[in-house]
Motif scaffolding. Structure first.
Motif, PDB file in Angstrom:
ATOM      1  N   MET A  88      37.370  42.855  44.188  1.00 50.06           N
ATOM      2  CA  MET A  88      36.220  42.965  43.298  1.00 50.06           C
ATOM      3  C   MET A  88      35.927  44.419  42.942  1.00 50.06           C
ATOM      4  O   MET A  88      35.652  44.750  41.777  1.00 50.06           O
ATOM      5  CB  MET A  88      34.995  42.326  43.956  1.00 50.06           C
ATOM      6  CG  MET A  88      33.810  42.131  43.023  1.00 50.06           C
ATOM      7  SD  MET A  88      32.422  41.330  43.863  1.00 50.06           S
ATOM      8  CE  MET A  88      33.207  39.818  44.411  1.00 50.06           C
ATOM      9  N   LEU A  89      36.019  45.307  43.930  1.00 49.07           N
ATOM     10  CA  LEU A  89      35.757  46.717  43.669  1.00 49.07           C
ATOM     11  C   LEU A  89      36.794  47.318  42.733  1.00 49.07           C
ATOM     12  O   LEU A  89      36.461  48.109  41.844  1.00 49.07           O
ATOM     13  CB  LEU A  89      35.721  47.487  44.994  1.00 49.07           C
ATOM     14  CG  LEU A  89      34.512  47.242  45.889  1.00 49.07           C
ATOM     15  CD1 LEU A  89      34.713  47.902  47.251  1.00 49.07           C
ATOM     16  CD2 LEU A  89      33.233  47.753  45.239  1.00 49.07           C
ATOM     17  N   VAL A  90      38.056  46.938  42.902  1.00 51.21           N
ATOM     18  CA  VAL A  90      39.110  47.464  42.031  1.00 51.21           C
ATOM     19  C   VAL A  90      38.933  46.939  40.609  1.00 51.21           C
ATOM     20  O   VAL A  90      39.055  47.700  39.633  1.00 51.21           O
ATOM     21  CB  VAL A  90      40.504  47.084  42.574  1.00 51.21           C
ATOM     22  CG1 VAL A  90      41.590  47.491  41.583  1.00 51.21           C
ATOM     23  CG2 VAL A  90      40.749  47.749  43.916  1.00 51.21           C
ATOM     24  N   VAL A  91      38.621  45.651  40.466  1.00 50.14           N
ATOM     25  CA  VAL A  91      38.414  45.075  39.131  1.00 50.14           C
ATOM     26  C   VAL A  91      37.215  45.719  38.439  1.00 50.14           C
ATOM     27  O   VAL A  91      37.264  46.032  37.242  1.00 50.14           O
ATOM     28  CB  VAL A  91      38.238  43.548  39.227  1.00 50.14           C
ATOM     29  CG1 VAL A  91      37.800  42.970  37.876  1.00 50.14           C
ATOM     30  CG2 VAL A  91      39.542  42.893  39.667  1.00 50.14           C
ATOM     31  N   LEU A  92      36.144  45.949  39.199  1.00 51.16           N
ATOM     32  CA  LEU A  92      34.989  46.636  38.620  1.00 51.16           C
ATOM     33  C   LEU A  92      35.363  48.053  38.192  1.00 51.16           C
ATOM     34  O   LEU A  92      34.863  48.562  37.180  1.00 51.16           O
ATOM     35  CB  LEU A  92      33.837  46.669  39.620  1.00 51.16           C
ATOM     36  CG  LEU A  92      33.088  45.352  39.832  1.00 51.16           C
ATOM     37  CD1 LEU A  92      32.062  45.494  40.950  1.00 51.16           C
ATOM     38  CD2 LEU A  92      32.407  44.895  38.547  1.00 51.16           C
ATOM     39  N   GLY A  93      36.225  48.701  38.977  1.00 46.45           N
ATOM     40  CA  GLY A  93      36.710  50.025  38.590  1.00 46.45           C
ATOM     41  C   GLY A  93      37.492  49.973  37.289  1.00 46.45           C
ATOM     42  O   GLY A  93      37.360  50.863  36.435  1.00 46.45           O
ATOM     43  N   ILE A 133      27.737  49.167  36.178  1.00 44.87           N
ATOM     44  CA  ILE A 133      28.974  48.893  36.898  1.00 44.87           C
ATOM     45  C   ILE A 133      29.049  49.745  38.163  1.00 44.87           C
ATOM     46  O   ILE A 133      29.392  49.258  39.251  1.00 44.87           O
ATOM     47  CB  ILE A 133      30.196  49.159  35.996  1.00 44.87           C
ATOM     48  CG1 ILE A 133      30.221  48.162  34.834  1.00 44.87           C
ATOM     49  CG2 ILE A 133      31.491  49.047  36.801  1.00 44.87           C
ATOM     50  CD1 ILE A 133      30.414  46.731  35.250  1.00 44.87           C
ATOM     51  N   HIS A 134      28.701  51.010  38.066  1.00 45.78           N
ATOM     52  CA  HIS A 134      28.720  51.897  39.234  1.00 45.78           C
ATOM     53  C   HIS A 134      27.740  51.417  40.298  1.00 45.78           C
ATOM     54  O   HIS A 134      28.038  51.434  41.492  1.00 45.78           O
ATOM     55  CB  HIS A 134      28.379  53.328  38.813  1.00 45.78           C
ATOM     56  CG  HIS A 134      29.558  54.101  38.305  1.00 45.78           C
ATOM     57  ND1 HIS A 134      30.374  54.850  39.119  1.00 45.78           N
ATOM     58  CD2 HIS A 134      30.070  54.216  37.059  1.00 45.78           C
ATOM     59  CE1 HIS A 134      31.325  55.402  38.401  1.00 45.78           C
ATOM     60  NE2 HIS A 134      31.164  55.036  37.137  1.00 45.78           N
TER      61      HIS A 134
END
Length: 210
Positions: free
Chosen positions: A92-97, A157-158
């Motif tokens: 999830m963190l990578v996709v949000l990035g 997003i951040h």
């Protein structure tokens, strides 16, 4: 009747707008760097999904993720549990990035295209099938509101990434990031309200007798 030619000094001042050209070319290069960054992260994500340990370590390092802490008998943190595979939080963190990169890229496009059209020269895109809908009525005020809205999206997003990975941040960091996001939101609302007042001034009422 053709327009009268400009005098030398006004012509020079007006031509100075072309000094912005290197700035927009620089933003195009920055856009290319973001494309490269996006594909690098995406390749690492795909490799990590197929069990590549090195790619997983690069992803974990880039997003600042840490696994559950290991404490000693005195309740002191002595390390973190090893991350064996790609889990839902890391994904999830990578996709949000990746979404963050796309949103910043969209912001760059708005600045490059809208700024060039507004401050440098017309691009004569009328009738072009790929002309952005917002470009047909863009001006400095509209561009400013759209940029403020895009910055709110990026900040959101951040903030979401921070909340998902909240265990690795202090309460002070979480509080300040939330306050900064609220400040962005209030600033965008103020910009939009000011633009509305300037675009639609209050009608003046005459004092004549009826």
């Amino acid at each position: 009747m053709p327009n009268a030619p400009l005098r030398p000094l006004p012509r020079l001042i007006f031509a100075s707008r072309w000094l912005q050209m290197p700035l927009y070319l620089g933003l195009i290069l920055a856009q290319a760097v973001y494309v490269f960054q996006f594909w690098t992260e995406l390749v690492h994500l795909i490799e990590a999904a197929f069990g590549n340990k090195e790619a997983l370590e690069l992803l974990v390092k880039s997003i600042g993720y840490k696994a559950a802490v290991i404490k000693d008998a005195a309740d002191n943190v002595i390390g973190y549990e090893p991350i064996a595979k790609l889990n839902e939080t890391i994904l999830m963190l990578v996709v949000l990035g990746l979404i963050d990169v796309v949103m910043i890229s969209n912001l760059l496009i708005m600045v490059i295209v809208g700024g060039y059209e507004t401050f440098v020269s017309r691009m004569d895109l009328d009738g072009h099938p790929d002309q952005p809908e917002w470009l047909s009525h863009v001006n400095a005020s509209v561009l400013k509101v759209k940029l403020a809205t895009a910055i709110i999206g990026i900040s959101s997003i951040h903030l979401l990434k921070t909340f998902i990975n909240a265990d690795n941040y202090t309460e002070k960091t979480l509080m300040w990031q939330t306050l900064i996001h609220v400040a962005f939101l209030l600033s965008a609302m103020a910009i939009a309200y000011t633009d509305r007042l300037l675009s639609h001034p209050a009608p003046s009422h005459g004092n004549g007798a009826h």
